[in-house]
Design an enzyme around this catalytic site. Sequence first.
Site, PDB file in Angstrom:
ATOM      1  N   SER A  87     -32.440  47.906  12.509  1.00 40.68           N
ATOM      2  CA  SER A  87     -31.720  46.688  12.142  1.00 40.68           C
ATOM      3  C   SER A  87     -32.263  46.113  10.827  1.00 40.68           C
ATOM      4  O   SER A  87     -32.226  46.788   9.800  1.00 40.68           O
ATOM      5  CB  SER A  87     -31.806  45.682  13.296  1.00 40.68           C
ATOM      6  OG  SER A  87     -30.869  44.648  13.132  1.00 40.68           O
ATOM      7  N   ALA A  88     -32.797  44.890  10.829  1.00 34.71           N
ATOM      8  CA  ALA A  88     -33.397  44.353   9.609  1.00 34.71           C
ATOM      9  C   ALA A  88     -34.546  45.229   9.131  1.00 34.71           C
ATOM     10  O   ALA A  88     -34.778  45.372   7.927  1.00 34.71           O
ATOM     11  CB  ALA A  88     -33.885  42.928   9.839  1.00 34.71           C
TER      12      ALA A  88
END
Length: 307
Positions: A152-153
């Site tokens: 994700s991030a």
Amino acid sequence: MTLDPYTAAFLRRMRATHPDLGATVTDPDQARRIQDRARYPRGPEMAQVTNLTADGVPVRIYRPAGSTGPLPVVVYLHGGGWVLCGLDTHDGVCRQLADRAKVLVVSVDYRLAPEHPFPAAPDDAYTATCWVQRRVAQWGGDPDRLAVAGDSAGGALAAATCLRARDLDFPRIAYQLLVYPVTDCLAPRTRDDTHSLLTAEHMRWYVARYLRHTSDGEHPYASPLRAPDLGGLPPALVLLAEHDPLRDEGEAYALRLAEHGVPVETHLVEGLFHGLFGLGDLVPVGRRAETLAVAGLRAALRGDAHV
């Protein structure tokens, strides 16, 4: 494809304990308090787990049991929208990768927004990765077999670290593992799947706290998909979840990597929703994604894909 009944029930339980970001929960500290209540699978026992700082950035090093000689190294960058999570939330993920891929994992506790907005997180990710290449041999790692990985991030940070390493000609990264990565902070994200833990509204909340100004989202180290040139980057494995508002930008990034001559392997895991990576001990579809990740790391860093 809809979720199977077991996975759907698990998603409902996760939603009940996950902060309702951008709606009933808008304060980052409140969101962190809610996130801290979550419990994650412990993961395999390690031969050694060491906490230290890498040129000022806290890291945690995992050496798998039964390992001998210098091991390939994976720098792991956790997800959480650049606002949530840390070493403890992703402890089980790192243990799994270390154990199953037989690699030394260095998990990075980069600074979080909004207290430390962009570019603090990519700066810390790059600083820690440079430290790993220079210093990891004393911890039993092989700096010539170095990968970066993230979800994700953290996938965004892994991709940005590879871009920066190419731009500055250091460190020498052999492989990148990007698990449902954010690749464009300014993406419209029209796909808002009801079967996903992450929503488009969550992403708007995260990005608003990560970027000081909208213009920061144009920078390739914030939005790797916006880099004008993706040539010369390490081979990549891009793992995507079927049920995920980040799916389109992940597919677009994998396609652009290939167009710029980067060897890339892309897998869309059917029945997977965003947030399941590392929870394969609880949900079988999560294990499928983890098996693909381990096989990719083993093939790239050890010359085999045995999992």
